[in-house]
Design a protein around this motif. Sequence first.
Motif, PDB file in Angstrom:
ATOM      1  N   SER A 205       0.837  -1.215   0.000  1.00 23.48           N
ATOM      2  CA  SER A 205       0.000   0.000   0.000  1.00 23.48           C
ATOM      3  C   SER A 205       0.864   1.254   0.000  1.00 23.48           C
ATOM      4  O   SER A 205       0.523   2.244  -0.658  1.00 23.48           O
ATOM      5  N   GLY A 206       2.012   1.206   0.710  1.00 25.75           N
ATOM      6  CA  GLY A 206       2.913   2.356   0.698  1.00 25.75           C
ATOM      7  C   GLY A 206       3.511   2.613  -0.671  1.00 25.75           C
ATOM      8  O   GLY A 206       3.625   3.761  -1.113  1.00 25.75           O
ATOM      9  N   VAL A 207       3.888   1.544  -1.364  1.00 22.16           N
ATOM     10  CA  VAL A 207       4.450   1.686  -2.716  1.00 22.16           C
ATOM     11  C   VAL A 207       3.403   2.231  -3.677  1.00 22.16           C
ATOM     12  O   VAL A 207       3.678   3.153  -4.467  1.00 22.16           O
ATOM     13  N   ARG A 208       2.181   1.686  -3.628  1.00 21.55           N
ATOM     14  CA  ARG A 208       1.131   2.153  -4.539  1.00 21.55           C
ATOM     15  C   ARG A 208       0.806   3.620  -4.312  1.00 21.55           C
ATOM     16  O   ARG A 208       0.548   4.372  -5.253  1.00 21.55           O
ATOM     17  N   GLU A 209       0.831   4.051  -3.051  1.00 25.80           N
ATOM     18  CA  GLU A 209       0.538   5.453  -2.754  1.00 25.80           C
ATOM     19  C   GLU A 209       1.691   6.362  -3.163  1.00 25.80           C
ATOM     20  O   GLU A 209       1.470   7.447  -3.711  1.00 25.80           O
ATOM     21  N   THR A 210       2.929   5.906  -2.905  1.00 25.29           N
ATOM     22  CA  THR A 210       4.099   6.741  -3.197  1.00 25.29           C
ATOM     23  C   THR A 210       4.336   6.874  -4.692  1.00 25.29           C
ATOM     24  O   THR A 210       4.801   7.924  -5.158  1.00 25.29           O
ATOM     25  N   MET A 211       4.028   5.851  -5.469  1.00 23.42           N
ATOM     26  CA  MET A 211       4.262   5.911  -6.912  1.00 23.42           C
ATOM     27  C   MET A 211       3.436   6.993  -7.588  1.00 23.42           C
ATOM     28  O   MET A 211       3.767   7.425  -8.702  1.00 23.42           O
ATOM     29  N   LEU A 212       2.377   7.458  -6.935  1.00 25.75           N
ATOM     30  CA  LEU A 212       1.527   8.495  -7.516  1.00 25.75           C
ATOM     31  C   LEU A 212       1.966   9.910  -7.115  1.00 25.75           C
ATOM     32  O   LEU A 212       1.371  10.878  -7.577  1.00 25.75           O
ATOM     33  N   MET A 213       3.000  10.025  -6.269  1.00 24.46           N
ATOM     34  CA  MET A 213       3.452  11.325  -5.804  1.00 24.46           C
ATOM     35  C   MET A 213       4.179  12.087  -6.908  1.00 24.46           C
ATOM     36  O   MET A 213       4.782  11.496  -7.807  1.00 24.46           O
ATOM     37  N   ASP A 214       4.147  13.407  -6.796  1.00 21.10           N
ATOM     38  CA  ASP A 214       4.758  14.255  -7.831  1.00 21.10           C
ATOM     39  C   ASP A 214       6.265  14.081  -7.899  1.00 21.10           C
ATOM     40  O   ASP A 214       6.847  14.121  -8.998  1.00 21.10           O
ATOM     41  N   TYR A 215       6.934  13.898  -6.739  1.00 19.65           N
ATOM     42  CA  TYR A 215       8.397  13.797  -6.783  1.00 19.65           C
ATOM     43  C   TYR A 215       8.842  12.512  -7.474  1.00 19.65           C
ATOM     44  O   TYR A 215       9.923  12.476  -8.082  1.00 19.65           O
ATOM     45  N   VAL A 216       8.014  11.457  -7.427  1.00 12.62           N
ATOM     46  CA  VAL A 216       8.353  10.238  -8.148  1.00 12.62           C
ATOM     47  C   VAL A 216       8.161  10.454  -9.655  1.00 12.62           C
ATOM     48  O   VAL A 216       8.999  10.029 -10.464  1.00 12.62           O
ATOM     49  N   LYS A 217       7.081  11.116 -10.019  1.00  4.40           N
ATOM     50  CA  LYS A 217       6.869  11.422 -11.441  1.00  4.40           C
ATOM     51  C   LYS A 217       7.982  12.322 -11.973  1.00  4.40           C
ATOM     52  O   LYS A 217       8.456  12.148 -13.103  1.00  4.40           O
ATOM     53  N   PHE A 218       8.428  13.279 -11.150  1.00  4.95           N
ATOM     54  CA  PHE A 218       9.508  14.179 -11.572  1.00  4.95           C
ATOM     55  C   PHE A 218      10.809  13.403 -11.734  1.00  4.95           C
ATOM     56  O   PHE A 218      11.582  13.657 -12.675  1.00  4.95           O
ATOM     57  N   ALA A 219      11.078  12.453 -10.826  1.00 10.92           N
ATOM     58  CA  ALA A 219      12.300  11.651 -10.928  1.00 10.92           C
ATOM     59  C   ALA A 219      12.288  10.816 -12.201  1.00 10.92           C
ATOM     60  O   ALA A 219      13.314  10.660 -12.864  1.00 10.92           O
ATOM     61  N   ARG A 220      11.121  10.291 -12.542  1.00 14.68           N
ATOM     62  CA  ARG A 220      11.022   9.539 -13.794  1.00 14.68           C
ATOM     63  C   ARG A 220      11.223  10.444 -14.994  1.00 14.68           C
ATOM     64  O   ARG A 220      11.864  10.068 -15.983  1.00 14.68           O
ATOM     65  N   ALA A 221      10.659  11.659 -14.908  1.00 13.17           N
ATOM     66  CA  ALA A 221      10.792  12.590 -16.020  1.00 13.17           C
ATOM     67  C   ALA A 221      12.236  13.015 -16.238  1.00 13.17           C
ATOM     68  O   ALA A 221      12.634  13.345 -17.364  1.00 13.17           O
TER      69      ALA A 221
END
Length: 320
Positions: A205-221
Amino acid sequence: MTVYLLRRLFQSLLVLVAMSVIVFVGVYAVGDPVEILISPDADQFERERAIRALGLDLPLWQQYLVFVKNALQGDLGRSFVFSEPALQLILQKMPATLELAFGAMFISILIGLPLGLYAGLKPDSPGAKVIMAGSILGFSLPTFWVGLMLIMVFAVQLGWLPSTGRGETLWGWSFLTANGLSHLLLPAINLALFKISLVIRLTRSGVRETMLMDYVKFARAKGLSPARVTYVHVFKNILIPVVTVVGLELGSTIAFSVVTESVFAWPGMGKLIIDSINVLDRPVIVAYLMIIVLMFIVINLIVDILYSVLDPRVRLEGQA
């Protein structure tokens, strides 16, 4: 940070005082150990002498004051049955229980974290579905039944592992010897099953919630590798709730290892407290409960400190 720690220490002290009253009154107000410890053939004089020797002739509030006075000096009373300090009896059994509890938590983290990460990163895969179904099974199966099945399969039918006892020890610890480690494995796995399921579901549940955070999307970008995104940005943030829950579960593992110790004849505090309850050995019961309360308080305090290290917002709230 200092103000936060002082406030937590003060709260812990209040909890300890309140629990001492509840534990003492709850234990000493129930039953009469004299009826169990003294022979039915004893005359009235012998009974009164035994009651005075055990300190049961005083009112309950005076018994509590005597208990507090002695506890401040490190004396939690003498066992009615063994005529030894209750604290000494418990400390003799404590290493076995601590070893079993820490072994179970180590197994739960070692297995639960990677499985939870996999289930969180690939939620629609067949493997993730099998993992989540297994976690539900781990929550549902009763501990005593799983312990009996482990003994039947791995000790009786296959003969791979011993089923009872603690085995050889080195410096008081079983895991330091091969024979002791083989004795530790089955009870530790049995005690860890529920915790494994908890860590898996919490991590997922922590991974699923964290993967939607903006800083994770920014790191991928930014083009960071999936491994770096997972282990630097995702894993660090899911550790906050995992550390909190695992710390609290460590206390419950120590306190509720009684069933596992009984099934596997593990010579820990659980067997001692069961025997003490059967004969109403009040000093041992109270000492055991107070030590468990103290363990919970210390573990909660350590968890709060680790939480403040992982999450700076906690320190800021303490300063405010």
